[in-house]
Every structure is written in structure tokens, then in C-alpha cells.
Design a protein around this motif. Structure first.
Motif, PDB file in Angstrom:
ATOM      1  N   THR A   1     122.397   5.566  39.983  1.00 18.28           N
ATOM      2  CA  THR A   1     123.571   5.574  39.043  1.00 18.28           C
ATOM      3  C   THR A   1     124.678   6.106  39.587  1.00 18.28           C
ATOM      4  O   THR A   1     124.529   6.631  40.900  1.00 18.28           O
ATOM      5  N   ALA A   2     125.574   6.042  39.009  1.00 18.78           N
ATOM      6  CA  ALA A   2     127.233   6.213  39.621  1.00 18.78           C
ATOM      7  C   ALA A   2     127.101   8.071  39.606  1.00 18.78           C
ATOM      8  O   ALA A   2     126.708   8.386  38.774  1.00 18.78           O
ATOM      9  N   GLU A   3     127.984   8.313  40.747  1.00 19.48           N
ATOM     10  CA  GLU A   3     127.901   9.806  40.817  1.00 19.48           C
ATOM     11  C   GLU A   3     128.908  10.271  39.853  1.00 19.48           C
ATOM     12  O   GLU A   3     130.140   9.815  39.434  1.00 19.48           O
ATOM     13  N   ASN A   4     128.484  11.194  38.868  1.00 18.38           N
ATOM     14  CA  ASN A   4     129.410  11.969  37.989  1.00 18.38           C
ATOM     15  C   ASN A   4     129.279  13.337  38.087  1.00 18.38           C
ATOM     16  O   ASN A   4     128.446  14.231  37.687  1.00 18.38           O
ATOM     17  N   GLN A   5     130.462  13.581  38.833  1.00 18.32           N
ATOM     18  CA  GLN A   5     130.423  14.991  39.402  1.00 18.32           C
ATOM     19  C   GLN A   5     130.394  15.923  38.412  1.00 18.32           C
ATOM     20  O   GLN A   5     131.060  16.075  37.286  1.00 18.32           O
ATOM     21  N   GLY A   6     129.354  16.918  38.526  1.00 17.46           N
ATOM     22  CA  GLY A   6     129.159  18.177  37.965  1.00 17.46           C
ATOM     23  C   GLY A   6     128.625  17.877  36.516  1.00 17.46           C
ATOM     24  O   GLY A   6     128.639  18.671  35.560  1.00 17.46           O
ATOM     25  N   GLY A   7     127.950  16.455  36.414  1.00 11.91           N
ATOM     26  CA  GLY A   7     127.597  16.177  35.136  1.00 11.91           C
ATOM     27  C   GLY A   7     126.473  15.420  35.237  1.00 11.91           C
ATOM     28  O   GLY A   7     125.631  15.122  36.347  1.00 11.91           O
ATOM     29  N   THR A   8     125.998  14.801  34.151  1.00  5.12           N
ATOM     30  CA  THR A   8     124.821  14.001  34.007  1.00  5.12           C
ATOM     31  C   THR A   8     124.945  12.380  33.961  1.00  5.12           C
ATOM     32  O   THR A   8     126.437  12.295  33.457  1.00  5.12           O
ATOM     33  N   PRO A   9     124.641  11.627  34.213  1.00  2.00           N
ATOM     34  CA  PRO A   9     124.841  10.089  34.126  1.00  2.00           C
ATOM     35  C   PRO A   9     124.805   9.748  32.618  1.00  2.00           C
ATOM     36  O   PRO A   9     123.997  10.125  31.608  1.00  2.00           O
ATOM     37  N   PRO A  10     125.799   8.931  32.098  1.00  2.00           N
ATOM     38  CA  PRO A  10     126.237   8.704  30.746  1.00  2.00           C
ATOM     39  C   PRO A  10     125.058   7.783  30.358  1.00  2.00           C
ATOM     40  O   PRO A  10     124.584   7.269  31.167  1.00  2.00           O
ATOM     41  N   ALA A  11     124.722   7.668  28.857  1.00  2.00           N
ATOM     42  CA  ALA A  11     123.559   6.865  28.439  1.00  2.00           C
ATOM     43  C   ALA A  11     123.754   5.521  28.788  1.00  2.00           C
ATOM     44  O   ALA A  11     125.095   5.123  28.575  1.00  2.00           O
ATOM     45  N   GLY A  12     123.059   4.898  29.376  1.00  3.09           N
ATOM     46  CA  GLY A  12     123.301   3.220  29.387  1.00  3.09           C
ATOM     47  C   GLY A  12     123.884   2.964  30.897  1.00  3.09           C
ATOM     48  O   GLY A  12     124.510   1.962  31.051  1.00  3.09           O
ATOM     49  N   SER A  13     124.141   4.047  31.723  1.00  2.00           N
ATOM     50  CA  SER A  13     124.639   3.915  33.137  1.00  2.00           C
ATOM     51  C   SER A  13     124.019   2.798  33.707  1.00  2.00           C
ATOM     52  O   SER A  13     122.651   2.452  33.759  1.00  2.00           O
ATOM     53  N   LEU A  14     124.590   1.934  34.653  1.00  2.61           N
ATOM     54  CA  LEU A  14     124.250   1.074  35.301  1.00  2.61           C
ATOM     55  C   LEU A  14     123.480   1.751  36.615  1.00  2.61           C
ATOM     56  O   LEU A  14     123.932   2.683  37.114  1.00  2.61           O
ATOM     57  N   TYR A  15     122.622   1.017  37.415  1.00  2.00           N
ATOM     58  CA  TYR A  15     121.981   1.290  38.496  1.00  2.00           C
ATOM     59  C   TYR A  15     122.403   0.310  39.488  1.00  2.00           C
ATOM     60  O   TYR A  15     122.378  -0.872  39.574  1.00  2.00           O
ATOM     61  N   GLY A  16     122.820   0.776  40.671  1.00  2.00           N
ATOM     62  CA  GLY A  16     123.412   0.017  41.843  1.00  2.00           C
ATOM     63  C   GLY A  16     122.447   0.277  42.927  1.00  2.00           C
ATOM     64  O   GLY A  16     121.917   1.255  43.313  1.00  2.00           O
ATOM     65  N   PHE A  17     122.582  -0.536  43.714  1.00  2.00           N
ATOM     66  CA  PHE A  17     121.551  -0.655  45.082  1.00  2.00           C
ATOM     67  C   PHE A  17     121.984   0.184  46.219  1.00  2.00           C
ATOM     68  O   PHE A  17     123.192   0.148  46.363  1.00  2.00           O
ATOM     69  N   VAL A  18     121.257   0.772  46.453  1.00  2.00           N
ATOM     70  CA  VAL A  18     121.733   1.939  47.617  1.00  2.00           C
ATOM     71  C   VAL A  18     120.789   1.748  48.864  1.00  2.00           C
ATOM     72  O   VAL A  18     121.180   2.029  49.954  1.00  2.00           O
ATOM     73  N   GLY A  19     119.648   0.812  48.772  1.00  2.00           N
ATOM     74  CA  GLY A  19     118.841   0.805  49.933  1.00  2.00           C
ATOM     75  C   GLY A  19     117.502   0.025  49.674  1.00  2.00           C
ATOM     76  O   GLY A  19     116.984  -0.025  48.663  1.00  2.00           O
TER      77      GLY A  19
END
Length: 1011
Positions: free
Chosen positions: A387-405
Motif C-alpha cells: 500500500t501507499a505510505e501513510n506517514q504515521g497512520g494506517t492504510p485507508p480502507a480499500g487502499s490499492l496495492y502497488g508493485f514493489v518487486g
């Protein structure tokens, strides 16, 4: 003598009566008024159709049965017989059997009892029994009844008990059950079952059933599996994630009591916008546990804090600072992992999310997250998404997952380190999708551009669903979409029309209830992707449920309502698929009728066989490049119900389901159209082999016997000799006759006299025949005797194994395209053969390439035609028709190559006679004095001006010896007709014997009168 007028071919087939005045049409002069049980050879001649061989019974005669072709390869092909929740398999002209079971005994009793220890059968099973020593029970289908662990009794296919009291003594044998699989499909639905095949897997679709895959493992092992529409690669399990370095704390040196407040923490790594939390002592503890945002960060470690409402934090009133620390607020990350299968293209659904909480990777230098993946069976590669980095928090519900490797799959636990890798949100993991959930079952399927396409769903009849590229049953997609994602679409038309069929041509062709559509990526042959999908209407003639036939680049389909056949082909000039009505010349065969099934038999005659709803069979010869399209009609003593064509050897084998009435019971049989290839080459004077003719329906052939040895000649007698004589007339008053061959062969003879008449003449020595023999009979007292010589060539044949015995004297040897009669058996490895049909020089001949069969007078195994009147062709000679009694018939004369089955009549009638290119003679009276029939490998035809008493037979026997079959005729045969005037001037040809008949052209000799 009248004027000869030629009809050069019959390439237009049977023309509709509505066209019988259209002498202006070119096809009028190559058409016919009637072609019953004749089909048009692709070269233009009219041939009587081949008969059919009995293959086996359907499970039920009271319900619908449908044949579907299954072709794994050119050498492994099957016709699948679908009934009411049952399926039988037909291969090489017979029902596929389960592995055999040894038979211990078969009783001589009523009913017959078979002992086959541990057989495993049930009451009502169809079995095939091979009972040695019991000819009437050998190689026959029965129904097992009164089943016990080791025994069962027999009935015939209609339930009549088998009495084996006089069947002979059992020697040895075995039994096998007809393989019958259980299917999901009711009899009422099998006619609308659609299918598409890839290798040994067939996809079956019907809008009332989930899609199934039918898989073949053995000839007798077939499996129906409901399709699970997802990736073949399972999603990874057991994935975990952990922070390698947690949030870093920094000691606070001092903090002022000001508004806004200012804090100094030397050597911190904070940047404006970072989120932090405080841990303070003394009077400052009320600030602990709250997330603040860094603002006004200075290089000396000084910064201010911002509240969540956007105001800066005031430190006034807190008193003197004592001590404390500041640290980054923990950030939560979620990871999912997908597995890539062995072929490198099938990506699984994502694993359950693995969560970890730690330092903000983009803020804290040296921090990382570690994803741990256990061993995953079947995976070659593993893709990791975050998921995208949500500094100091948790990923929002329904967050997309992006390819990292990605990492290559290992045989031990694997780890992936994320040290602030930026996720690629244009490459997201697949999402599960089943477009056929909620009983939205597909009605058609095909393969196109490495995708499996489904269409015509129950709840979305104009919808399509295309699988992921390279993963045929995977309907997953990603968001945003990828080029290889599954695709769902709806054809946008003025009204909802169900998609009936899908055809992979240069574009994907969808045939609907109202027209045809071309589907591609926007231009012909372009690749279809989620972003490139275009459906363009092509024709507005709807299609029925009968599967289309593709011949080269042309599509033939049965129009909606089933009474018209159209072709559809790509027209380069207008960039569209267009077509024409293929039934316009023979519309009378379709008015008020429907085609319910058809099949294309490419080799050897390029004919489509179509079944009408009333049980009539139609043939359609179609060769577009030669402008040949010809319809004919066919019938049998029953009704045709289903048809399919599969490749067998060098020909396409055509199988039918035929409904017949036998002993007052309605039955349905699977029957295979016999081969019409009988060898020979008329162009060099080699006639076809009449003993290979099969022109009876639902027939069986007496099996020729193959012996297990290689055969080759070792000696010839030289030129032919006289080995016997036929006494044509015995004469009178003979006492001591002498017989000599006046041609000088040197043969010697002895005559037998009874009551003054010569009854027999025996050849003592064969002599050497170089010219036609002339037997002269002399006696001082007798007169009137006439005899003809029987000339034969003898050859000594040697076998590589001891396979011959005394019983083979009189047996018929068929080898190297010739045949002969065994006259002596010098040893178990040698026979002497009188050659009656010349042998070629192809030597040696392996086991299976030759037969040695003892002539028989009776043929059994015909219980499927009990009580029926059958036609008989024995060794190329037509024997009188007779009724089947107790499953057998008795021949007038013993024979070896015997075909017995239901007779049928083939009739050909020309159109109203006219002379092409000259003034019409349509309204004038005409007299046809004689007709010359140009024929190919034919015998037994009758010719006349109608199908009544005016039919005349050809005189066919010329120089063939008595007892030998008349050779097939190729060439012209002229017959005089009744000298009667009529207006039509039509010629009728009829074949009612079980013999081949091919008419290449007709040349009537016409005398034109007045009108």
C-alpha cells in the motif's frame, strides 16, 4: 436414331420445382429433378450414398441422443454420444469398452448364464461377449441381467432372453462392459450443448448449466469437472511482514515556554511535515501520546510542532522543561504477494494482507520492512505489492496495492526487503472475478488470441467474457487494468440478441440471433485488450443454435428458424463479412422444415451431412472456388436424429444416431457411414474391388480372418492352367466321351456320364493356357454337351509361422489387392492358392495385411435387425433379400466377404429436357430412343423414363467366369428405352441393389415431335 443431348454433370444438385422453367440458368443444365440417396461428388458426378454400419445402441431410445466430435489428434478421435445424463464413447466404428474380464464358462441353457468371476457389472449394463466355440454369442452386444458376484444372464438389446441351449460348447473367452459415463446434462438439453476443444480438454457450455470441462485420460476414462473461473496458480499463504528498524528516538535538550513553542533535539533527522510523538516528564506529560507535525525545522535541531487542526503548539504555562524524547510516529504498511505459475503467465490472486508497523521508510534512514514468504508449491516467481505510505497512520480502507518487486521462488523460506521502494500503482495485483456467478451461465465458448472467450450468458445474452491472456479460465482483472487482463463487454445493438456462436477467424466473429458481429481491437487482426475492444455489425441475418461450419475462410451457418443456410466470408473491398443464401436453388428441401444438426465430411467427397427435424438427411456438396453447391435428399428405414464427423485414417468418418422400429420396439442406434473407397484405378484398367462395397444400412460385415504370420510367395505355376470345367449342358446318349482343349493347352480331362448326360468334367492336368480355351467334347453316340474351362493361376504361399491347417482348403485368401482359393495345404506354413483376382508384387505382406477366411453359409449377430428384411452382398454377388430370424440369415451360396443390412433405394431423375444454346423444345413431344450412361465403378443400375415398369437393366456379365462377381463398370453403357413420346423427356436411374452407382453424365438420344 435420335439426336444425342448430353448432361455433363449434376453439380447443381436437386433443383426446386419452382426453377424447372429456368432454362436460362446455367445451373439448370447441370441439375436434377430428384436426387434421392444420391449425393453430388465434388467433381460433378452423382453417386449413391454409402450405407451405414451398426455401431451400437443408445442408452435410451425414448429420449434425445446427440453426437459430439472429440478429436485429440489425427489418430485419436472419438464420437461422444450424449443421452439422458449419460455419455458413451465411439471410436473406430465401435463403442469403447472397459478393460476385459475373463469368462470361465457360458452355459448351454435358457437363459444363457455367463460366469466371469468378479466382473463388477450391474443389471442393465451393456456388455460385449466373446464366447469361443459359440458362434452365435461371439462378438455380440448383450444386456446383463440377474447379476451376482460372479455370474449374469443375457438378453438381447431389446430385452429378449438369450437361449444358448444349442449354441455349441464354450471353449474360452472374455467379456467387457460398454463404457458409460454419468453427465450433468438431461436429454432435453443435449441438443443445445455447445463445445470447444483444446488438446484433450473440451469445454461444454449451456445456459442452464455451469460450464464444464470434459477431460480424457484413457479411451474408457473421461471426467466432467465444473470450471472454477480463477487462476490455475493458487494464492500464496503464510505471508508475514515485520519492521526491521522501529521509530528512532531523540533526546530533547530544551523547550521554551512560548507561543508557538520551540523544541530543540540535537542531531535529529526530522523534516518539515514529519509526524512525531513526545515522551515528556514533569508538568509536560499532558503532551504525551499525541501526534504532531514538524514545522519550522532548523539545522541546529530546533523545530516547532503543529496540532491536527493546523495551529502551532503553544508551550506557554507548562513551567520549566525537565526532560523527554521525541520520536517518529509509527507507520503501518500492508503487503500482499501473488504467485506466478510454471508457464510464467498465470498470476494468482493475492495472499491475505501481511501488516507491519514501524518507522516511516521515506523518513527514517536505514529503516526497512521484511516480508517473509514460506515455500509455495507450483510457483516459479513471487510478486510483492504494498500500500501507499501513510506517514504515521494506517492504510485507508480499500487502499490499492502497488508493485514493489519480485523474487524467484525457492525451495526454502524466502524474504523480501522493502527499504523505501516506491510502489508502482500502474501495476496492481489481480482481483478475483467470476462473471458467471448467480447462475449467469455461458452459452458459447471459443479460443481467440490466447484467450478463452465465453458469451451468450443466461442473464446477459449479448455479453462476452474474455479470459486473461494465456490463462484460459482466469477471469481476474486489475485496477487500473493491464493489457492481459480479463475483459467483459456487451455488444451494443438496437435490441438484445443472444450470442449463439463464436468463431475465431482473422477477427472474432460473434453470430447472434439477429446478425453477425466482427470483434477485434479496432482494426481487423488487431489485438484485443481492455483498452482496445471494438464490435462492428457485419450482417443482419440471424443464426440458429446449430453450430456453424468453417471451410477454409468461409463460414456456413443455419439461419434463425433453421430453414436457410448462408455463407459468410470476408470481403476485402468493402472491409466487411458478407454472404449469400446457399439454399435458393433447392428451397423445396427446406420449406416447412428445419436443420437441427449437421457435420462436414471433408474427405473424400467434401460433403456436409445435415439432419432435418423430420428425420430426413440432406447432403450439401460445397466447393466455393469451383462454384459447386448442391443439395440432395436421403432416407432410410427409420429417422436420422443426429450426426457428427471425425477423422479416421485417411477419411472423415460420419456417425449418425438413427431411430428405427425393430420387432415393434422403437430403438436408437449409432451407425457409421461406410467408406466408399473400393480401390482400383479405372484410368489404367484396374477395376475397383466389388467385395468392398457397402450399400446397406445398419449393416454388419462377416469378419475376415487375419492370421499371425508374414506371407510371401515362393513358387508360381507359370502361365494359367485349366483346373476345372463348368458343364453348361449335359447333352444326351453319351457313353465314352473324350474332352480336349482345341486351343492346344495340353490339359487332360475325365468326364462323368450319368444316364447318357455328362454331369461333371475333371481336369487331370492343367496344361498351359496361352489363348482362350475351347473345350471340344467327342463321342460316337452322344451329342449336345457344352462345357467351359475354369482357368486359374496357382501360387505357393509361405508363412513365417505355423498358421495353416486342413480346414483351410477352400478358404479365400485376400492379399496384395487380389484374391484366390486355397486348393492344398502342404504344411502348416504353406498353402497352394488358385488366383482368381491377380495379386500385385507387394511382398512380403505382414500379419494384418492379408486374410484367410473359410466360406460360411450362415451369418449371425444380426439380432439388432430381428424380423427385418435385409439385403445381402456376398463376395460381390447380390443374394436374394430375406428376413432375419433368430439374429441370422442363411446364404444361397457360401461366401467370405459378406455384408448384410437394410436395403435402400437410390433414385436420380433429370430435369425437363432442353437443348442448350438452341431453340427450346420444352413444349414439344419427345421420344427418347436410348440413353447412354457414363458411369464410374458402377453396377446394377436401371434406366427408364419413370420409376415404374419402364425401367430397363443393363446387361453386365461379359467375360467373367460363372461364380465370379461381375466387375464394376467404368465407361459408357447404352440401353434402349420404350419408344414412347412424352413432354418432359426426363431420364430416371434407380439403384435398388446393394451395389455402387456413380453417374458422371447422361446422353439421351431424343427425337423431337410436334407440340
Amino acid at each position: 436414331m435420335g439426336q444425342p443431348v448430353i448432361q455433363p454433370s449434376f453439380a447443381a444438385g436437386e433443383l426446386s420445382p419452382a426453377l424447372w422453367s429456368r432454362t436460362d440458368l446455367e445451373k439448370y443444365h447441370i441439375g436434377a429433378a430428384l436426387m434421392r440417396n444420391f449425393f453430388v461428388d465434388f467433381r460433378g458426378g452423382a453417386s449413391n450414398r454409402a450405407g451405414t454400419a451398426f455401431t451400437g445402441p443408445c442408452v435410451s431410445a425414448a429420449t434425445a441422443n446427440t453426437l459430439i466430435p472429440f478429436e485429440f489428434s489425427t489418430v485419436q478421435t472419438y464420437a461422444l454420444l450424449f443421452g439422458d445424463h449419460t455419455m458413451r464413447v465411439v471410436m473406430n466404428g465401435g463403442l469403447v469398452l472397459e478393460p476385459i474380464v475373463a469368462v470361465q464358462t457360458v452355459s448351454n441353457a435358457d437363459p444363457a448364464v455367463v460366469e466371469a468371476d468378479g466382473h463388477g457389472y450391474s443389471n442393465g449394463d451393456t456388455i460385449e461377449l466373446y464366447a469361443g466355440g459359440m458362434a452365435s454369442l461371439y462378438s455380440r452386444l448383450f444386456i446383463a441381467q440377474n447379476v451376482t458376484t460372479n455370474t449374469f444372464t443375457l438378453t438381447d438389446l431389446r430385452g429378449n432372453v438369450i437361449d444358448s441351449t444349442n449354441a455349441g460348447a464354450f471353449t474360452s473367452g472374455y467379456v467387457a462392459r460398454v463404457y458409460t459415463a454419468v453427465t450433468p446434462y438431461a436429454a432435453a438439453d443435449v441438443a443445445l450443448l455447445k463445445y470447444v476443444q483444446s488438446a484433450d480438454v473440451m469445454t461444454l457450455t449451456h445456459t442452464s448449466y455451469p460450464a464444464y470441462q470434459l477431460t480424457r485420460s484413457q479411451h474408457w476414462v473421461w471426467t466432467f469437472t465444473q470450471i472454477d473461473f480463477q487462476s490455475k496458480t493458487p494464492a500464496p499463504s503464510g505471508v508475514t511482514a515485520a519492521a526491521e528498524l522501529g521509530p528512532t528516538s531523540f533526546a530533547i535538550a530544551d523547550a521554551n515556554n512560548a507561543t508557538p513553542g520551540q523544541i530543540r533535539a540535537p542531531n535529529n533527522d526530522f523534516l518539515n511535515g514529519d509526524q512525531v510523538q513526545l515522551t515528556l516528564t514533569g508538568g509536560w506529560v499532558s503532551l504525551n501520546g499525541i501526534t504532531y507535525t514538524i514545522v519550522s525545522a532548523q539545522t541546529d535541531g530546533t523545530f516547532c510542532l503543529q496540532n491536527s487542526d493546523g495551529t502551532q503548539l503553544s508551550l506557554a504555562g507548562f513551567g520549566a522543561f525537565t526532560s523527554g524524547t521525541v520520536e517518529h510516529t509509527p507507520t503501518e504498511y500492508e503487503y500482499v504477494v501473488t504467485a506466478v505459475g510454471a508457464n510464467g503467465t498465470t498470476e494468482s490472486l493475492p495472499s491475505p494482507a501481511a501488516t507491519c508497523s514501524g518507522a516511516t521508510l521515506s523518513k527514517v534512514s536505514g529503516s526497512s520492512n521484511v516480508v517473509t514468504i514460506p515455500v509455495q508449491s507450483g510457483a516459479t516467481m513471487l510478486n510483492i505489492y504494498r500500500t501507499a505510505e501513510n506517514q504515521g497512520g494506517t492504510p485507508p480502507a480499500g487502499s490499492l496495492y502497488g508493485f514493489v518487486g519480485s523474487i524467484t521462488a525457492q525451495t526454502s523460506t524466502m524474504t523480501f526487503i522493502d527499504n523505501n521502494i516506491t510502489p508502482d500503482f500502474t501495476n496492481c495485483p489481480p482481483q478475483g472475478n467470476d462473471p458467471f456467478a448467480g447462475n449467469n451461465y455461458p452459452g458459447a465458448s471459443t479460443y481467440f488470441q490466447q484467450r478463452q472467450v465465453f458469451a451468450g450468458m443466461a442473464n446477459q445474452p449479448d455479453g462476452l467474457a474474455l479470459s486473461k491472456s494465456g490463462d484460459f479460465l482466469n477471469m481476474d482483472y486489475s485496477s487500473p487494468s493491464k493489457e492481459d487482463d480479463a475483459i467483459q463487454a456487451t455488444i451494443a445493438s438496437q435490441r438484445v440478441n443472444a450470442i449463439k456462436h463464436l468463431l475465431p477467424m482473422t477477427s472474432l466473429i460473434a453470430l447472434t440471433a439477429s446478425g453477425a458481429w466482427r470483434i477485434d481491437g479496432g482494426t481487423q487482426s488487431s489485438v484485443i485488450t481492455p483498452s482496445q475492444f471494438d464490435a462492428v455489425p457485419q450482417a443482419y441475418n440471424g443464426c440458429s443454435d446449430v453450430p456453424p461450419i468453417v471451410i477454409n475462410y468461409d463460414i456456413l451457418y443455419v439461419q434463425a428458424k433453421g430453414a436457410t443456410v448462408r455463407d459468410l466470408s470476408y470481403n476485402f473491398y468493402v472491409n466487411i463479412y458478407t454472404g449469400t443464401d446457399m439454399t435458393v436453388l433447392s428451397k423445396h428441401l427446406f420449406d416447412g422444415h428445419q436443420i437441427v444438426e449437421w457435420a462436414y465430411s471433408e474427405e473424400p467427397y467434401k460433403v456436409i451431412w445435415a439432419v432435418r427435424e423430420d428425420g430426413v438427411l440432406l447432403s450439401f456438396t460445397y466447393i466455393k472456388e469451383q462454384d459447386v453447391y448442391a443439395w440432395c435428399r436421403h432416407d432410410t428405414n427409420g429417422l436420422f436424429k443426429s450426426v457428427c464427423s471425425i477423422s479416421e485414417g485417411n477419411e472423415n468418418a460420419v456417425y449418425f444416431v438413427v431411430e428405427r422400429m425393430v420387432e415393434g420396439q422403437l430403438v436408437q442406434y449409432v451407425e457409421r457411414m461406410a467408406s466408399r473407397i473400393m480401390g482400383g484405378d479405372p484410368s489404367i484398367g484396374i477395376p475397383a474391388d466389388i467385395t468392398k462395397a457397402w450399400f446397406v444400412d445398419c449393416g454388419r460385415q462377416y469378419p475376415l480372418t487375419s492370421l499371425g504370420a508374414t506371407l510371401y510367395p515362393s513358387a508360381l505355376t507359370g502361365a494359367p492352367g485349366i483346373y476345372a470345367a463348368n458343364v453348361v449342358s449335359g447333352g444326351q446318349n453319351y457313353t465314352a466321351p473324350t474332352v480336349v482343349d482345341a486351343s492346344g493347352s495340353g490339359a487332360t480331362f475325365t468326364a462323368t456320364v450319368v444316364g447318357g448326360a455328362i454331369t461333371a468334367i475333371v481336369a487331370n492336368t492343367p496344361g498351359l493356357v496361352t489363348t482362350r480355351p475351347n473345350l471340344v467334347i467327342s463321342d460316337p453316340t452322344g451329342s449336345g454337351a457344352v462345357a467351359t474351362a475354369i482357368v486359374q493361376s496357382r501360387v505357393v504361399m509361405n508363412a513365417t509361422a505355423a498358421v495353416f491347417g486342413a480346414q483351410h482348403v477352400g478358404a479365400i485368401l485376400r492379399i496384395s489387392n487380389g484374391m484366390g482359393t486355397v486348393v492344398a495345404v502342404p504344411s502348416a506354413t504353406q498353402i497352394v492358392v488358385n488366383v482368381t483376382t491377380p495379386l500385385t508384387s507387394m511382398w512380403p505382406q505382414m500379419s494384418g495385411a492379408w486374410t484367410l477366411t473359410i466360406p460360411v453359409q450362415s451369418v449371425s449377430g444380426l439380432d439388432h435387425l430381428e424380423g427385418q428384411t435385409v439385403a445381402i452382398l456376398a463376395d460381390g454377388n447380390v443374394q436374394p433379400q430375406q428376413a432375419v430370424v433368430n439374429g441370422s440369415v442363411t446364404l444361397q451360396r457360401a461366401a467370405t466377404s459378406i455384408v448384410v443390412g437394410l436395403p435402400y433405394t437410390a433414385q436420380l431423375k433429370s430435369l425437363y429436357l432442353d437443348i442448350q444454346g438452341g431453340p427450346t423444345i420444352q413444349s414439344k413431344r419427345k421420344k427418347i430412343n436410348a440413353v447412354t450412361v457414363r458411369m464410374l465403378n458402377s453396377r446394377g443400375m436401371k434406366v427408364g423414363q419413370d420409376f415404374g415398369t419402364s425401367l430397363h437393366e443393363f446387361k453386365e456379365r461379359n467375360t467373367q467366369p460363372m461364380g465370379q462377381p461381375i466387375q464394376l463398370i467404368t465407361g459408357d453403357e447404352r440401353v434402349n428405352l420404350d419408344p414412347l413420346y412424352d413432354l418432359a423427356g426426363q431420364v430416371c436411374i434407380q439403384q435398388d441393389d446393394p451395389l455402387p452407382c456413380t453417374v458422371l453424365g447422361l446422353i439421351p438420344e431424343v427425337t423431337v415431335g410436334d407440340n
